[in-house]
Design a protein around this motif. Structure first.
Motif, PDB file in Angstrom:
ATOM      1  N   ILE A 158       0.830  -1.208   0.000  1.00  0.00           N
ATOM      2  CA  ILE A 158       0.000   0.000   0.000  1.00  0.00           C
ATOM      3  C   ILE A 158       0.862   1.255   0.000  1.00  0.00           C
ATOM      4  O   ILE A 158       0.594   2.218  -0.708  1.00  0.00           O
ATOM      5  CB  ILE A 158      -0.958  -0.008   1.209  1.00  0.00           C
ATOM      6  N   LYS A 159       1.925   1.245   0.791  1.00  0.00           N
ATOM      7  CA  LYS A 159       2.824   2.407   0.824  1.00  0.00           C
ATOM      8  C   LYS A 159       3.426   2.653  -0.565  1.00  0.00           C
ATOM      9  O   LYS A 159       3.532   3.798  -1.019  1.00  0.00           O
ATOM     10  CB  LYS A 159       3.939   2.156   1.859  1.00  0.00           C
ATOM     11  N   GLN A 160       3.797   1.566  -1.224  1.00  0.00           N
ATOM     12  CA  GLN A 160       4.370   1.701  -2.574  1.00  0.00           C
ATOM     13  C   GLN A 160       3.333   2.244  -3.550  1.00  0.00           C
ATOM     14  O   GLN A 160       3.646   3.071  -4.414  1.00  0.00           O
ATOM     15  CB  GLN A 160       4.891   0.348  -3.055  1.00  0.00           C
ATOM     16  N   LEU A 161       2.100   1.788  -3.418  1.00  0.00           N
ATOM     17  CA  LEU A 161       1.031   2.311  -4.279  1.00  0.00           C
ATOM     18  C   LEU A 161       0.842   3.809  -4.021  1.00  0.00           C
ATOM     19  O   LEU A 161       0.724   4.606  -4.962  1.00  0.00           O
ATOM     20  CB  LEU A 161      -0.285   1.574  -4.020  1.00  0.00           C
ATOM     21  N   GLN A 162       0.827   4.175  -2.745  1.00  0.00           N
ATOM     22  CA  GLN A 162       0.627   5.593  -2.415  1.00  0.00           C
ATOM     23  C   GLN A 162       1.752   6.466  -2.966  1.00  0.00           C
ATOM     24  O   GLN A 162       1.510   7.562  -3.469  1.00  0.00           O
ATOM     25  CB  GLN A 162       0.501   5.771  -0.901  1.00  0.00           C
ATOM     26  N   ASN A 163       2.977   5.957  -2.891  1.00  0.00           N
ATOM     27  CA  ASN A 163       4.110   6.718  -3.440  1.00  0.00           C
ATOM     28  C   ASN A 163       3.935   6.951  -4.939  1.00  0.00           C
ATOM     29  O   ASN A 163       4.191   8.054  -5.434  1.00  0.00           O
ATOM     30  CB  ASN A 163       5.433   6.000  -3.165  1.00  0.00           C
ATOM     31  N   LEU A 164       3.493   5.913  -5.654  1.00  0.00           N
ATOM     32  CA  LEU A 164       3.277   6.070  -7.096  1.00  0.00           C
ATOM     33  C   LEU A 164       2.140   7.057  -7.365  1.00  0.00           C
ATOM     34  O   LEU A 164       2.197   7.845  -8.313  1.00  0.00           O
ATOM     35  CB  LEU A 164       2.973   4.721  -7.747  1.00  0.00           C
ATOM     36  N   GLY A 165       1.124   7.011  -6.528  1.00  0.00           N
ATOM     37  CA  GLY A 165       0.006   7.943  -6.679  1.00  0.00           C
ATOM     38  C   GLY A 165       0.462   9.388  -6.558  1.00  0.00           C
ATOM     39  O   GLY A 165       0.029  10.255  -7.309  1.00  0.00           O
TER      40      GLY A 165
END
Ligand code: S5P
Length: 274
Positions: free
Chosen positions: A74-81
């Motif tokens: 989730i953290k990685q997804l948020q960073n990409l967002g």
């Protein structure tokens, strides 16, 4: 009417912060494309998001199909967002009683409400499903879509079911910001003497493909032009039409995303002037 207003201007039609964020993102990036990344490995999910990130206003996930899910994803997804400037739509399709959906939305392994700006629900249980989900999501500034129609052959979400879905949304405009549907819902489900001319809802349309007409399991595809120009849809949702069969072919995936973005935007611009 919303059909001929710009995305940027329509941000003011909403009080919900997610609705505003989506419309402002579309305007900023000049993209009404959402990519649905239905792959089962975290690494493929991240690679595809990186490839399509520059071309989308939204990434749609089915987080429960990830085989190797770990909450650190989730953290990685948020960073990409943040890097690529798009919002997350977790396509959870909640369909249970209020108490149960509140638990499913807030907790479990995926803690959807903690990261997904947007999620969706089937209206089949009635208004209680909105009550349940908004008890978790409203204070977080999240938004909800109701599935008023579906893209599949033989869908039961038609006629009075669709109308009732729109009525339910009208009663909860602080949290319900739009619909999964195949066309604009303007005026649909309005009661006699009710003025709904100022109502604005976002229409997100899946079942979009430029090449195939459908798949072997009842999916039906229309083009971005048919959805956005002819039917007044606001956001096109494209899955396999962009990522195809090889999640590793990131250059081809990026090129496809750029093409769908261009088609979706051209259809919107044509709509504004017609
Ligand atoms: O009516 C619908 C509603 C949804 S959210 N039809 C759909 O296809 N969807 C979703 O959109 C579906 O779950 C899938 O994730 C995506 C379409 O994927 P594609 O590969 O067929 O473009």
């Amino acid at each position: 009417t919303p059909r001929t207003q710009t995305y940027g201007a329509r941000a003011l039609n909403f009080t919900n912060p997610t609705a505003r964020l989506i419309l402002e993102t579309i305007e900023r990036k000049k993209s009404n494309l959402a990519v649905s990344v239905d792959v089962t490995k975290s690494n493929d999910l991240l690679a595809i998001i990186k490839a399509v990130g520059p071309y989308v206003c939204m990434i749609k996930t089915h987080i429960d199909i990830i085989d190797d899910f770990d909450f650190s994803l989730i953290k990685q997804l948020q960073n990409l967002g943040h890097e690529y400037d798009f919002v997350y739509f977790e396509d959870r399709k909640f369909a249970d009683i209020g108490n149960t959906v509140a638990l499913q939305y807030a907790g479990g392994v995926h803690k959807i409400a903690s990261w997904a700006h947007l999620t969706n629900a089937h209206p089949v249980p009635g208004p209680s499903i909105i009550k349940g989900l908004s008890s978790v999501g409203l204070a977080l500034g999240r938004g909800l879509l109701l599935l008023a129609e579906m893209s599949t052959k033989g869908s039961l979400a038609v006629g009075s079911y669709t109308e009732e879905a729109v009525r339910m949304a009208r009663q909860h405009k602080d949290f319900v910001i739009g619909f999964i549907a195949q066309r604009r819902m303007d005026g649909i489900g309005s009661q006699l003497h009710e003025d709904v001319s100022q109502d604005d809802f976002l229409i997100l349309t899946p079942g979009i493909g430029l090449e195939a007409k459908g798949d072997a399991m009842g999916q039906q595809y229309r083009t971005p032009h048919e959805a956005v120009f002819e039917s007044g849809s606001d956001i096109i949702i494209v899955g396999r039409g962009i990522y195809g069969t090889d999640p590793k072919a990131v250059d081809a995936i990026a090129a496809k995303a750029e093409r769908y973005m261009a088609e979706g935007w051209a259809a919107y611009q044509a709509r504004l002037t017609h």
